[in-house]
Design a protein around this motif. Structure first.
Motif, PDB file in Angstrom:
ATOM      1  N   ASN A 103       0.813  -1.208   0.000  1.00  0.00           N
ATOM      2  CA  ASN A 103       0.000   0.000   0.000  1.00  0.00           C
ATOM      3  C   ASN A 103       0.850   1.263   0.000  1.00  0.00           C
ATOM      4  O   ASN A 103       0.789   2.060  -0.926  1.00  0.00           O
ATOM      5  N   TRP A 104       1.642   1.457   1.025  1.00  0.00           N
ATOM      6  CA  TRP A 104       2.364   2.716   1.201  1.00  0.00           C
ATOM      7  C   TRP A 104       3.590   2.843   0.314  1.00  0.00           C
ATOM      8  O   TRP A 104       3.913   3.944  -0.144  1.00  0.00           O
ATOM      9  N   TRP A 105       4.318   1.769   0.119  1.00  0.00           N
ATOM     10  CA  TRP A 105       5.551   1.853  -0.638  1.00  0.00           C
ATOM     11  C   TRP A 105       5.361   1.446  -2.096  1.00  0.00           C
ATOM     12  O   TRP A 105       6.301   1.479  -2.871  1.00  0.00           O
ATOM     13  N   ALA A 106       4.168   1.017  -2.454  1.00  0.00           N
ATOM     14  CA  ALA A 106       3.866   0.566  -3.814  1.00  0.00           C
ATOM     15  C   ALA A 106       4.834  -0.539  -4.242  1.00  0.00           C
ATOM     16  O   ALA A 106       5.269  -0.617  -5.383  1.00  0.00           O
ATOM     17  N   MET A 107       5.161  -1.427  -3.282  1.00  0.00           N
ATOM     18  CA  MET A 107       6.030  -2.558  -3.601  1.00  0.00           C
ATOM     19  C   MET A 107       5.369  -3.367  -4.718  1.00  0.00           C
ATOM     20  O   MET A 107       4.166  -3.592  -4.685  1.00  0.00           O
ATOM     21  N   PRO A 108       6.127  -3.783  -5.711  1.00  0.00           N
ATOM     22  CA  PRO A 108       5.540  -4.604  -6.766  1.00  0.00           C
ATOM     23  C   PRO A 108       4.869  -5.849  -6.169  1.00  0.00           C
ATOM     24  O   PRO A 108       5.450  -6.535  -5.325  1.00  0.00           O
TER      25      PRO A 108
END
Length: 184
Positions: A148-153
């Motif tokens: 969510n926050w870091w937009a990790m793949p």
């Protein structure tokens, strides 16, 4: 007490080995992009087959290291938002990585042993289910926030989460089945 020490050591080894091997799966290291922009020789620790070499100064400014190293930063451009975690190149050393990973897995093994102790009065199947719920809660909390926050793949985040659940379940099961058995 010997059972708990043996269990801790066994779980640590299982988690350490599984974690290392799992990084070779498609959602592990192969899913990361490697970009270098260095003025001197390529740092050996960062060489990767998928490496994209860029000219020095094309990605960063002279102030980048001064401003970013040792911090979690965000960088916003006209078209993107990035989370950046920067550390000195000297921090990246295989010996340090392995030592810290071993310590991390030892701490996890101690926690899993505490769960094994607290669930000794339960049947094996309920103990495993209890641990699966705990592992799923951990993955949902940590990986969910990173997605969510870091937009990790998603491929990396979900892969890491599934690896954690599988490794914890495997290590917990082996110890619960053969070392710290149910008292029922």
């Amino acid at each position: 007490m010997k059972k708990y020490i043996l269990s801790t050591l066994l779980i640590t080894v299982i988690l350490f080995l599984y974690g290392g091997l799992a990084q070779m799966l498609p959602w592990g290291i192969p899913s990361t992009q490697v970009i270098t922009a260095q003025s001197g020789e390529q740092t050996e620790a960062f060489q990767a087959p998928q490496e994209k070499k860029m000219e020095p100064g094309s990605l960063t400014t002279e102030k980048f290291d001064e401003v970013m190293v040792g911090k979690i930063s965000t960088l916003t451009t006209d078209k993107s938002f990035s989370w950046i975690i920067s550390a000195p190149v000297s921090r990246y050393n295989a010996g340090t990585y392995f030592a810290l990973e071993l310590l991390t897995q030892l701490l996890v093994a101690i926690c899993l042993n505490l769960l094994l102790f607290l669930t000794k009065q339960m049947q094996l199947s309920k103990r495993i289910l209890f641990m699966l719920v705990a592992a799923t809660a951990v993955v949902t909390s940590i990986i969910g926030q990173q997605l969510n926050w870091w937009a990790m793949p998603a491929i990396y985040g979900l892969g890491v989460g599934i690896n954690l659940i599988i490794s914890w379940t495997l290590a917990y099961y082996i110890s619960a089945r053969w070392i710290i058995k149910s008292e029922q």
